[in-house]
Design a protein around this motif. Structure first.
Motif, PDB file in Angstrom:
ATOM      1  N   ASP A 466     -27.317  39.049 -15.185  1.00 34.86           N
ATOM      2  CA  ASP A 466     -28.377  39.352 -16.145  1.00 34.86           C
ATOM      3  C   ASP A 466     -27.900  40.293 -17.247  1.00 34.86           C
ATOM      4  O   ASP A 466     -28.681  40.625 -18.141  1.00 34.86           O
ATOM      5  CB  ASP A 466     -29.568  39.978 -15.425  1.00 34.86           C
ATOM      6  CG  ASP A 466     -30.237  39.005 -14.474  1.00 34.86           C
ATOM      7  OD1 ASP A 466     -30.366  37.821 -14.844  1.00 34.86           O
ATOM      8  OD2 ASP A 466     -30.614  39.420 -13.364  1.00 34.86           O
ATOM      9  N   SER A 593     -38.353  39.483  -6.695  1.00 38.36           N
ATOM     10  CA  SER A 593     -37.726  39.264  -7.999  1.00 38.36           C
ATOM     11  C   SER A 593     -38.621  39.858  -9.063  1.00 38.36           C
ATOM     12  O   SER A 593     -39.831  39.680  -9.042  1.00 38.36           O
ATOM     13  CB  SER A 593     -37.528  37.766  -8.261  1.00 38.36           C
ATOM     14  OG  SER A 593     -37.048  37.573  -9.567  1.00 38.36           O
ATOM     15  N   GLU A 595     -38.207  39.213 -12.331  1.00 35.32           N
ATOM     16  CA  GLU A 595     -37.956  38.420 -13.527  1.00 35.32           C
ATOM     17  C   GLU A 595     -39.217  38.258 -14.358  1.00 35.32           C
ATOM     18  O   GLU A 595     -40.321  38.120 -13.836  1.00 35.32           O
ATOM     19  CB  GLU A 595     -37.425  37.037 -13.118  1.00 35.32           C
ATOM     20  CG  GLU A 595     -37.068  36.140 -14.297  1.00 35.32           C
ATOM     21  CD  GLU A 595     -36.567  34.782 -13.824  1.00 35.32           C
ATOM     22  OE1 GLU A 595     -36.104  34.004 -14.680  1.00 35.32           O
ATOM     23  OE2 GLU A 595     -36.646  34.504 -12.612  1.00 35.32           O
ATOM     24  N   HIS A 608     -43.078  37.116 -11.549  1.00 33.00           N
ATOM     25  CA  HIS A 608     -43.247  36.983 -10.104  1.00 33.00           C
ATOM     26  C   HIS A 608     -44.271  38.000  -9.597  1.00 33.00           C
ATOM     27  O   HIS A 608     -44.387  39.110 -10.116  1.00 33.00           O
ATOM     28  CB  HIS A 608     -41.918  37.233  -9.395  1.00 33.00           C
ATOM     29  CG  HIS A 608     -40.929  36.131  -9.600  1.00 33.00           C
ATOM     30  ND1 HIS A 608     -40.844  35.027  -8.778  1.00 33.00           N
ATOM     31  CD2 HIS A 608     -39.973  35.969 -10.546  1.00 33.00           C
ATOM     32  CE1 HIS A 608     -39.882  34.231  -9.202  1.00 33.00           C
ATOM     33  NE2 HIS A 608     -39.331  34.784 -10.270  1.00 33.00           N
ATOM     34  N   TYR A 638     -38.892  31.183  -6.133  1.00 32.24           N
ATOM     35  CA  TYR A 638     -37.625  31.878  -6.359  1.00 32.24           C
ATOM     36  C   TYR A 638     -37.212  31.890  -7.832  1.00 32.24           C
ATOM     37  O   TYR A 638     -36.825  32.911  -8.364  1.00 32.24           O
ATOM     38  CB  TYR A 638     -36.543  31.214  -5.501  1.00 32.24           C
ATOM     39  CG  TYR A 638     -35.273  32.027  -5.360  1.00 32.24           C
ATOM     40  CD1 TYR A 638     -35.321  33.397  -5.151  1.00 32.24           C
ATOM     41  CD2 TYR A 638     -34.038  31.404  -5.411  1.00 32.24           C
ATOM     42  CE1 TYR A 638     -34.149  34.135  -5.008  1.00 32.24           C
ATOM     43  CE2 TYR A 638     -32.865  32.132  -5.262  1.00 32.24           C
ATOM     44  CZ  TYR A 638     -32.925  33.498  -5.062  1.00 32.24           C
ATOM     45  OH  TYR A 638     -31.778  34.231  -4.922  1.00 32.24           O
ATOM     46  N   ARG A 639     -37.269  30.733  -8.504  1.00 36.03           N
ATOM     47  CA  ARG A 639     -36.852  30.632  -9.905  1.00 36.03           C
ATOM     48  C   ARG A 639     -37.922  29.925 -10.723  1.00 36.03           C
ATOM     49  O   ARG A 639     -38.772  29.201 -10.184  1.00 36.03           O
ATOM     50  CB  ARG A 639     -35.529  29.859 -10.016  1.00 36.03           C
ATOM     51  CG  ARG A 639     -34.356  30.562  -9.375  1.00 36.03           C
ATOM     52  CD  ARG A 639     -34.091  31.911 -10.017  1.00 36.03           C
ATOM     53  NE  ARG A 639     -32.954  32.591  -9.432  1.00 36.03           N
ATOM     54  CZ  ARG A 639     -32.675  33.880  -9.604  1.00 36.03           C
ATOM     55  NH1 ARG A 639     -33.473  34.629 -10.333  1.00 36.03           N
ATOM     56  NH2 ARG A 639     -31.610  34.417  -9.047  1.00 36.03           N
ATOM     57  N   THR A 651     -40.884  25.611 -11.073  1.00 39.34           N
ATOM     58  CA  THR A 651     -40.454  26.680 -10.175  1.00 39.34           C
ATOM     59  C   THR A 651     -39.639  26.086  -9.026  1.00 39.34           C
ATOM     60  O   THR A 651     -39.831  24.926  -8.635  1.00 39.34           O
ATOM     61  CB  THR A 651     -41.659  27.439  -9.585  1.00 39.34           C
ATOM     62  OG1 THR A 651     -42.462  26.536  -8.818  1.00 39.34           O
ATOM     63  CG2 THR A 651     -42.484  28.074 -10.697  1.00 39.34           C
ATOM     64  N   ASN A 680     -31.921  27.303  -6.018  1.00 39.94           N
ATOM     65  CA  ASN A 680     -31.414  28.518  -6.656  1.00 39.94           C
ATOM     66  C   ASN A 680     -31.683  28.581  -8.154  1.00 39.94           C
ATOM     67  O   ASN A 680     -31.655  29.662  -8.745  1.00 39.94           O
ATOM     68  CB  ASN A 680     -29.909  28.635  -6.429  1.00 39.94           C
ATOM     69  CG  ASN A 680     -29.563  28.967  -4.997  1.00 39.94           C
ATOM     70  OD1 ASN A 680     -30.300  29.678  -4.319  1.00 39.94           O
ATOM     71  ND2 ASN A 680     -28.435  28.445  -4.516  1.00 39.94           N
ATOM     72  N   ALA A 681     -31.896  27.440  -8.799  1.00 38.66           N
ATOM     73  CA  ALA A 681     -32.070  27.437 -10.256  1.00 38.66           C
ATOM     74  C   ALA A 681     -32.847  26.204 -10.674  1.00 38.66           C
ATOM     75  O   ALA A 681     -32.766  25.145 -10.036  1.00 38.66           O
ATOM     76  CB  ALA A 681     -30.710  27.465 -10.965  1.00 38.66           C
ATOM     77  N   THR A 693     -32.894  20.731 -10.864  1.00 41.07           N
ATOM     78  CA  THR A 693     -32.909  21.749  -9.819  1.00 41.07           C
ATOM     79  C   THR A 693     -31.527  21.839  -9.192  1.00 41.07           C
ATOM     80  O   THR A 693     -30.851  20.830  -8.999  1.00 41.07           O
ATOM     81  CB  THR A 693     -33.945  21.395  -8.720  1.00 41.07           C
ATOM     82  OG1 THR A 693     -33.657  20.096  -8.191  1.00 41.07           O
ATOM     83  CG2 THR A 693     -35.357  21.399  -9.299  1.00 41.07           C
ATOM     84  N   THR A 729     -26.491  27.884 -10.270  1.00 39.86           N
ATOM     85  CA  THR A 729     -27.060  27.906 -11.613  1.00 39.86           C
ATOM     86  C   THR A 729     -26.939  26.538 -12.254  1.00 39.86           C
ATOM     87  O   THR A 729     -26.021  25.763 -11.930  1.00 39.86           O
ATOM     88  CB  THR A 729     -26.348  28.969 -12.473  1.00 39.86           C
ATOM     89  OG1 THR A 729     -26.875  28.941 -13.805  1.00 39.86           O
ATOM     90  CG2 THR A 729     -24.849  28.709 -12.540  1.00 39.86           C
ATOM     91  N   ARG A 771     -23.865  32.145 -13.238  1.00 43.15           N
ATOM     92  CA  ARG A 771     -24.663  31.808 -14.414  1.00 43.15           C
ATOM     93  C   ARG A 771     -23.839  30.953 -15.373  1.00 43.15           C
ATOM     94  O   ARG A 771     -22.649  31.216 -15.587  1.00 43.15           O
ATOM     95  CB  ARG A 771     -25.134  33.081 -15.128  1.00 43.15           C
ATOM     96  CG  ARG A 771     -26.111  32.814 -16.264  1.00 43.15           C
ATOM     97  CD  ARG A 771     -26.577  34.096 -16.900  1.00 43.15           C
ATOM     98  NE  ARG A 771     -27.484  33.864 -18.007  1.00 43.15           N
ATOM     99  CZ  ARG A 771     -27.903  34.797 -18.855  1.00 43.15           C
ATOM    100  NH1 ARG A 771     -27.503  36.057 -18.692  1.00 43.15           N
ATOM    101  NH2 ARG A 771     -28.714  34.498 -19.838  1.00 43.15           N
TER     102      ARG A 771
END
Length: 802
Positions: A466, A593, A595, A608, A638-639, A651, A680-681, A693, A729, A771
């Motif tokens: 990040d 999280s 975020e 979140h 999660y994401r 999501t 995860n992403a 995803t 990612t 990332r």
């Protein structure tokens, strides 16, 4: 007829020779669409005659089956172009509006001011007057910038041309009854197009002299009411052509359509793919007076200069002008010279090359004699694969990287723009590897490559994923290192700024650029968010008030607001201009999280929020008031990612599922269950029609974002048959058809998400890749891994190598 015809140099030849430095491929003397054939398109097969492209065949690249159409009688014996063979390259404004000429006396460049008369819509401001020395030259004026569309010429495409070239020749000769030599047939791999408001001039004399050329009210788009068909005017020393100009506008009381809105259908240049076959005797390549390099016409961003600051070609060190060296009609154009050279130095029976190959070999240089230049360099070899000789550009690609990043130096102009610019901690080249599969075949090929690394293993380590951000224009990269920020210029890797004075006292947790790239916001362990001016290095605002570590900070898309969130889940909204606190939201419960994410239009904010043990939710807030709009309730979200239009959110959850939600009502629209382990992403495609995803189960899955139908499932395994790697990612290219992911084996993988075709694997990180980010132009990928460095990869280079 005219004086220059004494040397058998027709206007179209002079024009093409004079303006080949523009890097638009082969400049066309007659760029307007043909009345019967229409526009020139990518993947047309045809020939150039008298400065105009004539089409024989066309492959409809927009159709799934790449249908073949003929411009004359039907011809069935034509192999269709396989769908996976096309990878598009599109660039807006590749040549800016303005005036360009081949050369002028004493370097005095013509000045052209382009304007529109509101009442008539006619151009009223082009006035280009300059003198030239020599026997010939050319000038091009465009009121509208030119756009480019093309395909990446892979080895597969070249092999395809070789297989079908004889059929095309048979069609031209026996069916169309055209007197066309086989070497003249080309495939259009790219088109550079502008609006119909262009003007081109060729001037020449039978002997060297100094003369003047004027493009004013009587000789250019400056003439009033330039409409209808194109026009041609002739003087004793020049021939002039111009397009029909913009379409007639409405009455004075109605606003006229801007020139920039006019359809760009006039092809000022084409990039050609050609093959050349060896005959009993090799053609002799005629060398001129040497390959002395000439200054380039581009600015530091890589775009050609406009009328006010265009750079003309100057005299070489020997005093010979470009136009004087190329008096011989037997000196081929750049592409023909390359093909002749490839046959001469290789044992290939047939060779294939493109204008792209020429441009990559020159690397922005301008030479007096390309044939001689080829004999003085050793940057590439000619290899033979499946009977076709092609350029092996692995060494060339590495040399280009070295030229861009290994010879870093600071110019006076750099110091004026970036007073703190330094070579210290600049991005550096490191050896790595690209693996790819050719368009045909299943074997994996490997190529040596050099990647640019930002951050050093010893003295510098970037804090976290990040703590990396790219400016919206793609020119700058910022990363947090401890309690300071380093800002690099991506074009050459130089460190342009270090943000550390009066800054944070503890580790920075997150950073983000403002939309205009002029500021950076930072959140840190010291419960302080700072806003920095990137250019001056000064702190603009100190955002104080949080009671815990600030893990997230972000600018709104319009740059007017800044949102911050701390580890105690407090969310604060600030004015970006004054630093004033607008409101604080403490209703969000503690979350695993912290975020926060703005919608693309800046009207909403997603964050979140835990609701109960074992469950979580995503709160959608009104950005202006902080009031809750909706709650997205799902186990262990999660994401998340907003759709480009902001109406939906996708999501990913720890249970392996993903959901697409209505961002206003909070209603679940789709539930996607393709993974066997946690997601995860997640990401939306640039057009919003697809979601992707990435999962712990080692796969990346893409779906139709409206129906939930699975499109492709990309498997990530270092060794076929072994366990899958964890994918951390995923990201879509903003302008092209690529999708990239980062995995636990330290690799970045890229596919074409429209066709499912594998593009390349970039191997460089020595541990997890956490990332991946595409640059705004869609051709470069930046990755951050557990080795705490950022690496930059070129998808274009991978396609060139494959």
């Amino acid at each position: 007829m005219f004086e220059w015809f004494c040397g058998r140099r027709t206007p179209d030849k002079i024009y093409a020779k004079s303006l080949e430095f523009l890097n638009i491929g082969y400049p066309l003397w007659r760029p307007e669409p043909d009345e019967s054939l229409g526009e020139t398109h990518v993947c047309d097969v045809g020939f150039v005659r008298e400065g105009k492209f004539f089409r024989l065949l066309n492959f409809d690249v927009s159709a799934a089956e790449k249908e073949v159409t003929c411009e004359g009688p039907s011809f069935e014996d034509i192999e269709p172009l396989p769908p996976h063979a096309i990878v598009f390259d599109r660039t807006k404004g590749i040549v800016s509006a303005g005036h360009y000429s081949s050369h002028s006396k004493d370097g005095d460049m013509a000045r052209a001011a382009v304007g529109i008369t509101p009442a008539t819509g006619a151009s009223a401001g082009i006035d280009a007057k300059y003198s030239f020395t020599g026997t010939q030259g050319a000038a091009l004026t465009m009121q509208s910038a030119a756009d480019f569309e093309g395909i990446v010429p892979s080895l597969f495409i070249k092999r395809y041309i070789l297989r079908n070239h004889e059929r095309w020749c048979t069609y031209a000769r026996d069916v169309r009854h055209l007197d066309i030599k086989p070497k003249d047939i080309v495939v259009v791999s790219g088109c550079t197009k502008t609006a119909p408001d262009w003007s081109i001039t060729v001037f020449g004399l039978s002997r060297k002299t100094t003369a003047g050329v004027s493009l004013g009210a009587s000789a250019g788009p400056a003439a009033a009411e330039v409409r209808g068909s194109h026009t041609v005017s002739v003087t004793s020393s020049s021939i002039h052509r111009q397009g029909p100009g913009p379409p007639p506008g409405p009455t004075k009381s109605r606003r006229r359509t801007a020139v920039a809105d006019v359809q760009k259908s006039h092809c000022v240049g084409i990039r050609r793919l050609k093959i050349r076959t060896r005959f009993l005797t090799m053609p002799k390549i005629v060398a001129g007076a040497g390959y002395h390099q000439l200054p380039g016409p581009g600015d530091e961003s890589g775009n050609l200069s406009n009328a006010a600051n265009a750079t003309s070609l100057q005299e070489d060190p020997q005093g010979s002008l470009w136009g004087m060296v190329r008096e011989s009609d037997h000196i081929p154009d750049l592409l023909d010279a390359l093909l002749d050279y490839m046959l001469e130095v290789s044992g290939a029976t047939s060779v294939a090359a493109s204008d792209n190959d020429v441009e990559k070999i020159l690397g922005g240089r301008h030479v007096l004699d390309f044939s001689s230049y080829l004999r003085h360099i050793s940057k590439f070899t000619v290899q033979v694969t499946d009977g076709v000789g092609h350029i092996e550009i692995q060494d060339l690609v590495c040399d280009e990287q070295k030229a861009q990043f290994s010879t870093q130096f600071i110019k006076k102009a750099d110091i004026r723009k970036w007073p703190n610019i330094t070579l210290q901690a600049a991005g550096k080249l490191e050896d790595c590897q690209i693996s790819y599969k050719p368009s045909r075949g299943t074997d994996t090929h490997f190529a040596k490559y050099k990647t640019v690394v930002f951050g050093d293993f010893n003295s510098m380590q970037i804090n976290d994923a990040d703590c990396v951000s790219i400016s919206a224009n793609g020119k700058l990269l910022a990363a947090a290192i401890g309690n300071t920020i380093a800002v690099w210029r991506l074009q050459d890797g130089l460190t342009v700024q270090r943000l550390e004075r009066d800054g944070h006292t503890e580790t920075i947790q997150q950073i983000a650029f403002s939309p205009d790239g002029q500021h950076v916001v930072l959140g840190a362990d010291d419960r302080l968010a700072l806003v920095w001016d990137v250019k001056t290095g000064d702190v603009v605002h100190r955002l104080e008030g949080h009671k815990a570590t600030i893990y997230y900070a972000a600018f709104s898309p319009d740059g007017t607001r800044i949102a911050t969130r701390s580890s105690d889940s407090e969310l604060r909204m600030w004015s970006a201009s004054s630093g004033e606190l607008l409101y604080a939201n403490t209703d969000l419960k503690s979350s695993s999280s912290d975020e926060i994410l703005f919608s693309p239009d800046g009207s909403r904010l997603a964050a979140h929020s835990d609701t109960s043990s074992g469950h979580s939710a995503m709160a959608v807030l009104d950005c202006c008031t902080g009031e809750r709009i909706a709650m997205l309730r799902k186990q262990e979200i999660y994401r998340m990612a907003f759709s480009p239009s902001g109406d939906r959110i996708v999501t990913g959850s720890r249970d392996g599922s993903a959901c697409v939600w209505d961002a206003t009502s909070g209603k679940a629209l789709l539930e996607l269950k393709e993974h066997m382990d946690e997601v995860n992403a997640v990401a939306f495609s640039p057009d919003g029609g697809e979601v992707a995803t990435a999962s712990e189960d080692g796969t990346v899955v893409t779906y139709d974002s409206r129906t939930g139908e699975r499109r492709f499932k990309f498997r990530v395994e270092s060794v076929p048959g072994e366990d899958m790697e964890v994918v951390y990612t995923v990201a879509y290219s903003p302008k092209n058809e690529f999708i990239a992911c980062g995995a636990s084996d330290g690799c970045v993988r890229v596919w074409n998400h429209k066709t499912g075709a594998f593009v390349a694997t970039f191997q460089g990180h020595n541990t997890d890749v956490w990332r991946v980010m595409f640059t705004p132009d869609g051709w470069d990928v930046l990755s951050y891994g557990g080795d705490h460095v950022v690496r930059m990869w070129s998808v274009r280079d991978a396609l060139r190598l494959s």
